[in-house]
Design a protein around this motif. Structure first.
Motif, PDB file in Angstrom:
ATOM      1  N   GLY A   1       0.775  -1.227   0.000  1.00 12.23           N
ATOM      2  CA  GLY A   1       0.000   0.000   0.000  1.00 12.23           C
ATOM      3  C   GLY A   1       0.805   1.274   0.000  1.00 12.23           C
ATOM      4  O   GLY A   1       0.217   2.367   0.022  1.00 12.23           O
ATOM      5  N   GLU A   2       2.135   1.197  -0.041  1.00 16.17           N
ATOM      6  CA  GLU A   2       2.939   2.414   0.001  1.00 16.17           C
ATOM      7  C   GLU A   2       2.737   3.228  -1.268  1.00 16.17           C
ATOM      8  O   GLU A   2       2.711   2.698  -2.383  1.00 16.17           O
ATOM      9  CB  GLU A   2       4.414   2.078   0.163  1.00 16.17           C
ATOM     10  CG  GLU A   2       5.295   3.314   0.282  1.00 16.17           C
ATOM     11  CD  GLU A   2       6.765   2.999   0.524  1.00 16.17           C
ATOM     12  OE1 GLU A   2       7.466   3.841   1.094  1.00 16.17           O
ATOM     13  OE2 GLU A   2       7.188   1.891   0.133  1.00 16.17           O
ATOM     14  N   ASP A   3       2.601   4.533  -1.115  1.00 17.77           N
ATOM     15  CA  ASP A   3       2.490   5.429  -2.253  1.00 17.77           C
ATOM     16  C   ASP A   3       3.764   5.328  -3.097  1.00 17.77           C
ATOM     17  O   ASP A   3       4.887   5.383  -2.573  1.00 17.77           O
ATOM     18  CB  ASP A   3       2.292   6.859  -1.759  1.00 17.77           C
ATOM     19  CG  ASP A   3       2.207   7.856  -2.890  1.00 17.77           C
ATOM     20  OD1 ASP A   3       1.125   7.992  -3.475  1.00 17.77           O
ATOM     21  OD2 ASP A   3       3.241   8.482  -3.189  1.00 17.77           O
ATOM     22  N   ALA A   4       3.597   5.191  -4.405  1.00 18.27           N
ATOM     23  CA  ALA A   4       4.750   4.975  -5.277  1.00 18.27           C
ATOM     24  C   ALA A   4       5.709   6.157  -5.263  1.00 18.27           C
ATOM     25  O   ALA A   4       6.932   5.980  -5.306  1.00 18.27           O
ATOM     26  CB  ALA A   4       4.279   4.684  -6.700  1.00 18.27           C
ATOM     27  N   ARG A   5       5.175   7.366  -5.197  1.00 16.99           N
ATOM     28  CA  ARG A   5       6.073   8.538  -5.174  1.00 16.99           C
ATOM     29  C   ARG A   5       6.888   8.561  -3.894  1.00 16.99           C
ATOM     30  O   ARG A   5       8.078   8.912  -3.911  1.00 16.99           O
ATOM     31  CB  ARG A   5       5.277   9.837  -5.311  1.00 16.99           C
ATOM     32  CG  ARG A   5       6.195  11.061  -5.451  1.00 16.99           C
ATOM     33  CD  ARG A   5       5.455  12.349  -5.183  1.00 16.99           C
ATOM     34  NE  ARG A   5       4.997  12.437  -3.813  1.00 16.99           N
ATOM     35  CZ  ARG A   5       5.761  12.779  -2.772  1.00 16.99           C
ATOM     36  NH1 ARG A   5       7.047  13.031  -2.952  1.00 16.99           N
ATOM     37  NH2 ARG A   5       5.257  12.871  -1.564  1.00 16.99           N
ATOM     38  N   LEU A   6       6.275   8.217  -2.775  1.00 14.49           N
ATOM     39  CA  LEU A   6       7.017   8.190  -1.519  1.00 14.49           C
ATOM     40  C   LEU A   6       8.102   7.120  -1.555  1.00 14.49           C
ATOM     41  O   LEU A   6       9.209   7.317  -1.037  1.00 14.49           O
ATOM     42  CB  LEU A   6       6.071   7.949  -0.346  1.00 14.49           C
ATOM     43  CG  LEU A   6       5.060   9.065  -0.066  1.00 14.49           C
ATOM     44  CD1 LEU A   6       4.166   8.685   1.112  1.00 14.49           C
ATOM     45  CD2 LEU A   6       5.774  10.385   0.209  1.00 14.49           C
ATOM     46  N   ALA A   7       7.792   5.983  -2.181  1.00 19.81           N
ATOM     47  CA  ALA A   7       8.806   4.944  -2.322  1.00 19.81           C
ATOM     48  C   ALA A   7       9.964   5.444  -3.189  1.00 19.81           C
ATOM     49  O   ALA A   7      11.140   5.188  -2.885  1.00 19.81           O
ATOM     50  CB  ALA A   7       8.192   3.689  -2.930  1.00 19.81           C
ATOM     51  N   ALA A   8       9.639   6.150  -4.257  1.00 18.74           N
ATOM     52  CA  ALA A   8      10.685   6.690  -5.126  1.00 18.74           C
ATOM     53  C   ALA A   8      11.537   7.722  -4.389  1.00 18.74           C
ATOM     54  O   ALA A   8      12.763   7.753  -4.540  1.00 18.74           O
ATOM     55  CB  ALA A   8      10.045   7.316  -6.370  1.00 18.74           C
ATOM     56  N   ALA A   9      10.885   8.557  -3.583  1.00 17.34           N
ATOM     57  CA  ALA A   9      11.637   9.556  -2.806  1.00 17.34           C
ATOM     58  C   ALA A   9      12.576   8.875  -1.816  1.00 17.34           C
ATOM     59  O   ALA A   9      13.710   9.328  -1.602  1.00 17.34           O
ATOM     60  CB  ALA A   9      10.661  10.479  -2.076  1.00 17.34           C
ATOM     61  N   ARG A  10      12.120   7.776  -1.219  1.00 19.85           N
ATOM     62  CA  ARG A  10      12.975   7.036  -0.291  1.00 19.85           C
ATOM     63  C   ARG A  10      14.192   6.475  -1.014  1.00 19.85           C
ATOM     64  O   ARG A  10      15.323   6.574  -0.527  1.00 19.85           O
ATOM     65  CB  ARG A  10      12.180   5.902   0.358  1.00 19.85           C
ATOM     66  CG  ARG A  10      12.987   5.111   1.394  1.00 19.85           C
ATOM     67  CD  ARG A  10      12.241   3.913   1.931  1.00 19.85           C
ATOM     68  NE  ARG A  10      12.003   2.901   0.904  1.00 19.85           N
ATOM     69  CZ  ARG A  10      10.801   2.568   0.449  1.00 19.85           C
ATOM     70  NH1 ARG A  10       9.727   3.165   0.915  1.00 19.85           N
ATOM     71  NH2 ARG A  10      10.685   1.636  -0.480  1.00 19.85           N
ATOM     72  N   GLU A  11      13.973   5.884  -2.191  1.00 25.72           N
ATOM     73  CA  GLU A  11      15.090   5.299  -2.931  1.00 25.72           C
ATOM     74  C   GLU A  11      16.076   6.372  -3.395  1.00 25.72           C
ATOM     75  O   GLU A  11      17.295   6.159  -3.369  1.00 25.72           O
ATOM     76  CB  GLU A  11      14.575   4.503  -4.131  1.00 25.72           C
ATOM     77  CG  GLU A  11      13.736   3.288  -3.766  1.00 25.72           C
ATOM     78  CD  GLU A  11      14.516   2.270  -2.939  1.00 25.72           C
ATOM     79  OE1 GLU A  11      15.755   2.223  -3.053  1.00 25.72           O
ATOM     80  OE2 GLU A  11      13.871   1.517  -2.180  1.00 25.72           O
ATOM     81  N   LEU A  12      15.564   7.524  -3.805  1.00 27.42           N
ATOM     82  CA  LEU A  12      16.436   8.609  -4.229  1.00 27.42           C
ATOM     83  C   LEU A  12      17.315   9.073  -3.067  1.00 27.42           C
ATOM     84  O   LEU A  12      18.510   9.320  -3.238  1.00 27.42           O
ATOM     85  CB  LEU A  12      15.600   9.773  -4.765  1.00 27.42           C
ATOM     86  CG  LEU A  12      16.378  10.984  -5.292  1.00 27.42           C
ATOM     87  CD1 LEU A  12      17.244  10.598  -6.486  1.00 27.42           C
ATOM     88  CD2 LEU A  12      15.412  12.110  -5.659  1.00 27.42           C
TER      89      LEU A  12
END
Length: 217
Positions: free
Chosen positions: A94-105
C-alpha cells in the motif's frame, strides 16, 4: 461486441480465466513463481509459469544543468556493475509509489526533490513476469543532510554517484554502453519529454493499471 484492441493505440487489461492456479510453485524472499492453467477460448488451455513480483519504482533525477544522477551497482545475475538511475522495490504493502521513489532517491543518491512527475510506466518482461515499474522525473534537487543519510549495505555499500548529461546517457543507451532497463526507458522518456517542452509528463499520482494488486488474478 466491440474489439477492445480497436481505437486508440493503448494496451488493454483483458484477463483470460485461470482455471487452475498453483501459487506456491516456488516461494522466495522477494519473488514467487506461479503456475496458471489459462483458458484461451478457441486456442485451448495452456500452462503458463511466471514470476510474481512486487513491482518497483525508478527515478530520473535531473538537475538544473540537465544532468542525470546515476549510481553503479553490482548485479549478480548478469555478473556486471551497471550504471543505473536510483530504483527500488515496492515491497511495502500500500505504500504510495512517489514516496517509495523519494525514499530510494534519498537512500541511493543522497538527494531530495521538490518536484515529481511520472515519465513512463513499463512491464519489465511481461512474458515471464508481472513486474511493473514506474519511472518518475525528479527535479528541484537538494542534498540530504549528512546526519540523515542512509547507511548502505551489501551491493549498495560501494555505490558511487555520477552526474551525466541527459544526452550522454541517451547516447550510452543507443550505442550499447548502458543496459539497465530503467535507465534506458527513463533516459529515452526524459529526452522525448524535454523535446516536447515537458507537456507529456503525468502527475505523480497518475493512475497505474499494472501495479501489483490492481490486476485481476
Amino acid at each position: 461486441m466491440t474489439d477492445p484492441l480497436d481505437g486508440a493505440l493503448a494496451d488493454v487489461v483483458a484477463p483470460r480465466p485461470a482455471v487452475r492456479r498453483d501459487d506456491v510453485a516456488y516461494s522466495g524472499r522477494i519473488i514467487d513463481v506461479v503456475r496458471d492453467d489459462v483458458d484461451l477460448g478457441d486456442a485451448g488451455t495452456v500452462l503458463r509459469e511466471y514470476v510474481d513480483h512486487p513491482g518497483a519504482v525508478a527515478v530520473v533525477a535531473l538537475d538544473d544543468d540537465g544532468r542525470v544522477a546515476l549510481v553503479n551497482q553490482y548485479r549478480h545475475p548478469v555478473r556486471s556493475v551497471l550504471w543505473e538511475i536510483p530504483a527500488g522495490l515496492l515491497d511495502v504493502d500500500g505504500e504510495d509509489a512517489r514516496l517509495a521513489a523519494a525514499r530510494e532517491l534519498a537512500e541511493e543518491a543522497d538527494l531530495r526533490a521538490g518536484r515529481w512527475d511520472v515519465l513512463a510506466d513499463f512491464l519489465t518482461s511481461p512474458g515471464i513476469s508481472n513486474e511493473a515499474l514506474r519511472v518518475f522525473l525528479a527535479r528541484d534537487l537538494s542534498p540530504v543532510p549528512e546526519a540523515e543519510r542512509h547507511e548502505r549495505t551489501d551491493e549498495e555499500a560501494g555505490m558511487e554517484l555520477r552526474w551525466a548529461p541527459l544526452d550522454e546517457v541517451v547516447a550510452g543507451v543507443l550505442d550499447g554502453s548502458l543496459h539497465n532497463p530503467s535507465t534506458a526507458v527513463g533516459a529515452l522518456a526524459a529526452f522525448a519529454a524535454r523535446a516536447g517542452g515537458w507537456t507529456a509528463l503525468r502527475p505523480a499520482d497518475a493512475p497505474w493499471a499494472y501495479r501489483r494488486g490492481t490486476l485481476p488474478r
